[in-house]
Design a protein around this motif. Structure first.
Motif, mmCIF file in Angstrom:
data_model
loop_
_atom_site.group_PDB
_atom_site.id
_atom_site.type_symbol
_atom_site.label_atom_id
_atom_site.label_comp_id
_atom_site.label_asym_id
_atom_site.label_seq_id
_atom_site.Cartn_x
_atom_site.Cartn_y
_atom_site.Cartn_z
ATOM 1 N N PHE A 266 49.965 5.780 14.297
ATOM 2 C CA PHE A 266 49.240 4.613 13.821
ATOM 3 C C PHE A 266 50.094 3.429 13.387
ATOM 4 C CE2 PHE A 266 47.168 8.743 12.620
ATOM 5 C CZ PHE A 266 45.818 8.386 13.204
ATOM 6 N N PHE A 267 51.315 3.355 14.154
ATOM 7 C CA PHE A 267 52.164 2.037 14.070
ATOM 8 C C PHE A 267 51.417 0.983 14.573
ATOM 9 C CE2 PHE A 267 56.320 4.481 13.213
ATOM 10 C CZ PHE A 267 56.453 4.057 11.875
ATOM 11 N N TYR A 268 50.846 1.498 15.882
ATOM 12 C CA TYR A 268 50.462 0.516 17.012
ATOM 13 C C TYR A 268 48.894 -0.069 16.915
ATOM 14 C CZ TYR A 268 54.773 2.717 18.577
ATOM 15 O OH TYR A 268 55.874 2.922 18.767
ATOM 16 N N ASP A 269 48.739 -0.867 15.816
ATOM 17 C CA ASP A 269 47.378 -1.822 15.786
ATOM 18 C C ASP A 269 48.112 -2.901 16.446
ATOM 19 O OD1 ASP A 269 49.318 -2.756 13.689
ATOM 20 O OD2 ASP A 269 47.632 -3.057 12.218
ATOM 21 N N ALA A 270 47.272 -3.921 16.369
ATOM 22 C CA ALA A 270 47.882 -5.479 17.309
ATOM 23 C C ALA A 270 49.117 -5.848 16.707
ATOM 24 C CB ALA A 270 46.665 -6.307 17.157
ATOM 25 N N ARG A 271 49.245 -5.886 15.507
ATOM 26 C CA ARG A 271 50.450 -6.365 14.708
ATOM 27 C C ARG A 271 51.434 -5.501 15.032
ATOM 28 N NH1 ARG A 271 53.766 -10.213 13.905
ATOM 29 N NH2 ARG A 271 55.138 -10.232 12.343
ATOM 30 N N GLY A 272 51.316 -4.223 14.718
ATOM 31 C CA GLY A 272 52.328 -3.251 15.144
ATOM 32 C C GLY A 272 53.042 -3.340 16.431
ATOM 33 N N SER A 273 51.796 -3.465 17.468
ATOM 34 C CA SER A 273 52.406 -3.569 18.857
ATOM 35 C C SER A 273 53.183 -4.830 19.078
ATOM 36 C CB SER A 273 51.227 -3.574 19.917
ATOM 37 O OG SER A 273 50.592 -2.493 19.496
ATOM 38 N N GLU A 274 52.907 -5.968 18.516
ATOM 39 C CA GLU A 274 53.653 -7.186 18.499
ATOM 40 C C GLU A 274 54.969 -6.994 17.903
ATOM 41 O OE1 GLU A 274 50.759 -10.458 17.726
ATOM 42 O OE2 GLU A 274 52.236 -10.924 16.344
ATOM 43 N N LEU A 275 55.189 -6.373 16.791
ATOM 44 C CA LEU A 275 56.549 -5.949 16.119
ATOM 45 C C LEU A 275 57.106 -5.060 16.915
ATOM 46 C CD1 LEU A 275 55.292 -5.803 12.350
ATOM 47 C CD2 LEU A 275 56.840 -7.436 13.301
ATOM 48 N N PHE A 276 56.645 -4.248 17.556
ATOM 49 C CA PHE A 276 57.410 -3.206 18.505
ATOM 50 C C PHE A 276 57.961 -3.954 19.799
ATOM 51 C CE2 PHE A 276 57.959 -0.455 22.428
ATOM 52 C CZ PHE A 276 59.226 0.370 21.648
ATOM 53 N N GLU A 277 57.205 -4.899 20.420
ATOM 54 C CA GLU A 277 57.654 -5.944 21.222
ATOM 55 C C GLU A 277 58.928 -6.605 20.846
ATOM 56 O OE1 GLU A 277 56.624 -5.054 24.652
ATOM 57 O OE2 GLU A 277 57.065 -7.433 24.631
ATOM 58 N N GLU A 278 58.917 -7.124 19.713
ATOM 59 C CA GLU A 278 59.856 -7.860 19.178
ATOM 60 C C GLU A 278 61.302 -7.063 18.934
ATOM 61 O OE1 GLU A 278 60.346 -10.786 15.359
ATOM 62 O OE2 GLU A 278 58.273 -10.279 15.824
ATOM 63 N N ILE A 279 60.893 -5.665 18.452
ATOM 64 C CA ILE A 279 62.147 -4.816 18.433
ATOM 65 C C ILE A 279 62.616 -4.682 19.751
ATOM 66 C CG2 ILE A 279 62.683 -2.135 18.024
ATOM 67 C CD1 ILE A 279 60.401 -2.365 15.997
ATOM 68 N N THR A 280 62.092 -4.644 20.737
ATOM 69 C CA THR A 280 62.703 -4.183 22.236
ATOM 70 C C THR A 280 63.755 -5.331 22.494
ATOM 71 O OG1 THR A 280 60.745 -5.361 23.283
ATOM 72 C CG2 THR A 280 60.679 -2.895 22.986
ATOM 73 N N LYS A 281 63.445 -6.375 21.860
ATOM 74 C CA LYS A 281 64.366 -7.498 22.180
ATOM 75 C C LYS A 281 65.703 -7.732 21.414
ATOM 76 C CE LYS A 281 59.999 -9.901 24.173
ATOM 77 N NZ LYS A 281 59.219 -10.650 23.550
ATOM 78 N N LEU A 282 65.402 -6.973 20.236
ATOM 79 C CA LEU A 282 66.733 -6.865 19.296
ATOM 80 C C LEU A 282 67.881 -6.559 20.047
ATOM 81 C CD1 LEU A 282 65.122 -5.250 16.140
ATOM 82 C CD2 LEU A 282 65.579 -7.682 16.447
ATOM 83 N N THR A 283 69.017 -7.182 19.553
ATOM 84 C CA THR A 283 70.356 -6.765 20.000
ATOM 85 C C THR A 283 70.829 -5.407 19.628
ATOM 86 O OG1 THR A 283 71.308 -9.171 19.100
ATOM 87 C CG2 THR A 283 72.901 -7.534 20.127
ATOM 88 N N GLU A 284 70.356 -4.947 18.407
ATOM 89 C CA GLU A 284 70.778 -3.711 18.072
ATOM 90 C C GLU A 284 69.798 -2.498 18.691
ATOM 91 O OE1 GLU A 284 69.802 -6.019 16.018
ATOM 92 O OE2 GLU A 284 70.594 -5.957 14.068
ATOM 93 N N TYR A 285 68.634 -3.010 19.395
ATOM 94 C CA TYR A 285 68.135 -1.999 20.039
ATOM 95 C C TYR A 285 68.302 -1.883 21.322
ATOM 96 C CZ TYR A 285 63.722 0.880 20.548
ATOM 97 O OH TYR A 285 62.899 2.078 20.941
#
Ligand code: AVJ
Length: 332
Positions: free
Chosen positions: A50-69
């Motif tokens: 249930f994380f992956y509504d429109a905003r959640g999917s956007e935030l996950f995209e951002e996570i994938t670009k983090l230095t730490e991730y």
């Protein structure tokens, strides 16, 4: 036809738009049921899908670009480096069947390495992201036959008829298998074996066990993107279910559970408080947690054993120099 995309609609749906609306209503009531059941349980928990509504999917995209991730960039680099070898070992002329469709960049790399594939079948419950991914990929790979399948890939029983004429290669990237417990992952691998059928191959991206010094920041980054991703679950509940979670009184936490070999994410209540969700009251103690995600990590050997127990034969595993992430090629 060149770049043809045909959506396999759920039975009884008259149009893609209607199918989408019906699906949204379904997810909303599913979310309500899952959240109410999960908050009534002790310890409290909510399924991570249930994380992956429109905003959640956007935030996950951002996570994938983090230095730490590290997972996304490391897996992408592995596909870039070893794509040709993977393709050669998997064998030519296979239909590519992808479990989930949130990783077009990686799919594109694999498709390029594979050369001519007879068809590409992405399986996902989210019709919208399926369509988006299919559109982008057909632009990248003109002439590719894409047959999206709207379905829960953990429970898919059959592939479209065209998929039965050629051998199949499954693809499950991003270490999404890490969201499943070992028992669930074993069941998934068994179901995938039945779905893909005799003679199939399967390529999976699996995150590796490593130091907490690397793991914890990957799930608790300095900029708070992962925190926003976790807390967005409550934002979604407030919007869709008329809940009244006070965002200032819940915090994100990520811990490494050594015994279970997994990162666990929680939403922690910062006070004793009551919250109303869909007409029901839930009281949280100060410090009480809602478990929102598991992310299991495997050594190469552990994952080989798990796959072997579900009938798969490990062919080869590739890892990066820092041993952060692994790609496993299996065959039936
Ligand atoms: C997409 C499930 C693989 O577990 O690493 C990222 C989701 N959660 N940061 C993961 C996630 C927090 C991700 N998976």
């Amino acid at each position: 036809m060149e770049g043809e995309v045909s959506l396999q609609l759920p039975r009884g749906s008259a149009s893609p738009a209607r199918a989408l609306r019906a699906q949204e209503a379904l997810t909303e009531s599913e979310f309500a049921a899952a959240l109410l059941a999960g908050l009534a349980r002790h310890p409290r928990s909510v399924p991570c899908r249930f994380f992956y509504d429109a905003r959640g999917s956007e935030l996950f995209e951002e996570i994938t670009k983090l230095t730490e991730y590290y997972p996304t960039r490391t897996e992408t680099a592995l596909l870039e480096t070893y794509g040709e070898e993977i393709a050669a070992l998997a064998g030519q002329g296979r239909i590519l069947v992808e479990f989930g469709s949130g990783s077009s960049r990686k799919t594109s790399l694999l498709l390029s390495a594979l050369g001519q594939v007879p068809a590409y079948i992405p399986i996902d419950i989210a019709a919208e992201s399926l369509e988006e991914a299919a559109e982008w990929l057909s632009g990248q790979h003109p002439g590719l036959t894409i047959v999206p399948l709207i379905a829960d890939f953990t429970a898919t029983r059959a592939l479209p008829p065209l998929a039965r004429r050629r051998p199949r290669l499954g693809f499950f990237s991003g270490s999404t298998i890490g969201n499943l417990t070992h028992a669930e992952a074993g069941a998934f691998l068994g179901n995938a074996a039945r779905l893909l059928g005799p003679g199939s191959a399967f390529l999976l991206g699996v995150d590796l066990k490593k130091s907490e010094r690397i793991l914890i920041p990957a799930y608790n980054d300095a900029r708070g993107v992962t925190a926003a991703f976790n807390l967005n679950l409550l934002v979604r509940a407030n919007r869709e279910l008329g809940a009244n979670f006070d965002l200032a009184r819940f915090a994100h936490d990520a811990v490494w559970n050594e015994a279970a070999g997994r990162i666990e994410m929680y939403l922690v209540s910062l006070a004793r408080q009551s919250v109303r969700v869909a007409g029901r009251d839930f009281t949280f103690a100060d410090g009480e947690r809602i478990h929102t995600e598991n992310s299991h990590k495997y050594t190469v050997e552990e994952f080989r054993r798990l796959a072997g127990a579900s009938g798969w034969t490990p062919v080869k595993a590739w890892t990066d120099a820092d041993q952060l992430f692994s790609l496993h090629l299996l065959r039936l």
